[in-house]
Motif scaffolding. Sequence first.
Motif, PDB file in Angstrom:
ATOM      1  N   SER A   1       0.816  -1.233   0.000  1.00  0.00           N
ATOM      2  CA  SER A   1       0.000   0.000   0.000  1.00  0.00           C
ATOM      3  C   SER A   1       0.843   1.273   0.000  1.00  0.00           C
ATOM      4  CB  SER A   1      -0.926   0.008   1.224  1.00  0.00           C
ATOM      5  OG  SER A   1      -1.790  -1.104   1.214  1.00  0.00           O
ATOM      6  N   ALA A   2       2.142   1.117   0.186  1.00  0.00           N
ATOM      7  CA  ALA A   2       3.018   2.302   0.244  1.00  0.00           C
ATOM      8  C   ALA A   2       3.272   2.828  -1.166  1.00  0.00           C
ATOM      9  CB  ALA A   2       4.327   1.951   0.936  1.00  0.00           C
ATOM     10  N   VAL A   3       2.235   3.376  -1.756  1.00  0.00           N
ATOM     11  CA  VAL A   3       2.307   3.849  -3.139  1.00  0.00           C
ATOM     12  C   VAL A   3       1.977   5.329  -3.187  1.00  0.00           C
ATOM     13  CG1 VAL A   3       1.407   3.593  -5.477  1.00  0.00           C
ATOM     14  CG2 VAL A   3       1.608   1.588  -4.000  1.00  0.00           C
ATOM     15  N   PHE A   4       2.815   6.080  -3.889  1.00  0.00           N
ATOM     16  CA  PHE A   4       2.531   7.496  -4.129  1.00  0.00           C
ATOM     17  C   PHE A   4       2.982   7.822  -5.545  1.00  0.00           C
ATOM     18  CE2 PHE A   4       3.115  12.051  -4.153  1.00  0.00           C
ATOM     19  CZ  PHE A   4       2.048  12.510  -3.387  1.00  0.00           C
ATOM     20  N   ASN A   5       2.075   8.390  -6.310  1.00  0.00           N
ATOM     21  CA  ASN A   5       2.372   8.734  -7.702  1.00  0.00           C
ATOM     22  C   ASN A   5       2.888   7.521  -8.480  1.00  0.00           C
ATOM     23  OD1 ASN A   5       2.573  10.576  -9.897  1.00  0.00           O
ATOM     24  ND2 ASN A   5       4.755  10.866  -9.504  1.00  0.00           N
ATOM     25  N   ASN A   6       2.219   6.380  -8.236  1.00  0.00           N
ATOM     26  CA  ASN A   6       2.579   5.119  -8.906  1.00  0.00           C
ATOM     27  C   ASN A   6       3.981   4.625  -8.552  1.00  0.00           C
ATOM     28  OD1 ASN A   6       0.103   4.889 -10.341  1.00  0.00           O
ATOM     29  ND2 ASN A   6       0.844   6.341 -11.877  1.00  0.00           N
TER      30      ASN A   6
END
Length: 302
Positions: free
Chosen positions: A125-130
């Motif tokens: 889940s540690a996703v930011f801006n793909n």
Amino acid sequence: MSSLMTNASAMTALQTLSSTNKSLDEVQNRIATGYRVSTAEDNAAYWSIATTMRSDNLALSAVEDALGLGAATMDTMYTAMESTVDIVDQIKSKLVAASEPGLDRAKIQKEISALQDNLRSIADSAVFNNENWLSVDSGDAAYNATKEVVASFSRNSGVITIEKIKVDITETELYDDADQSGILDKAQANGNAVATIDISALTDSAADLTTLEGMVKDVDDALAQITDAATALGAAKSRVEMQRDFVSSLTDALDRGVGQLVDADMNEESTRLQALQVQQQLGIQALSIANSSSQNILSLFK
């Protein structure tokens, strides 16, 4: 000499009035635009410098946005890493508790399994801006172990330089689906991976207790590696934030520099406007007087 054919006084008054009107137009344009140099016609050198600096400032604004994006990405990864540390701590504590003889290790394993699922969920889940620096697949064609954040834009003697802050995510990877080389899915010194530890079948035999002790050591080793990874992320995040503050200050400094070159001093222009308006009125009056001299000559023949 007075002449009907040539009115020298009127010609002089007209030239003066035209000059005043030209200056008045210039001042009014400065007041309307706020610029002392608004086109290359006003001052070619200053206009050229200001135009280049404005362009570079736009580039710096893009750099500031990129740094903000990089900081947000690192913050996401760092937050997930902190949660990971807490959960691995809990797994370690349960393994230590399971070393007590007579405990039902199958039930303890259910708790550990739930924590292991949480670890995977956090990493995925540690996703930011793909972008995900914790759960990766190094076998993917798009995989790149080095992540870059645009950090600066500069021009020196006409040569443009773009600097970047680089982060090696092999230090932060918790899971690697390609070869299980992440901190949590790789085997540690005693052959145990945090992601796959299972104590449900262990008994109170000396061999099983030794195996359990090895699991505790491996989890502790993984915890140390996670702490190092979090430290690296924190240091990179701090660097990005400091660079972002610097770029913001630099952008403001360039804005002030451009202003010094091309901005109009409104107090000065306001004073000039009033003076020129008076000169214009006097010029009109002088031209009127000069034009009336012909009428004075005509009266001599009456």
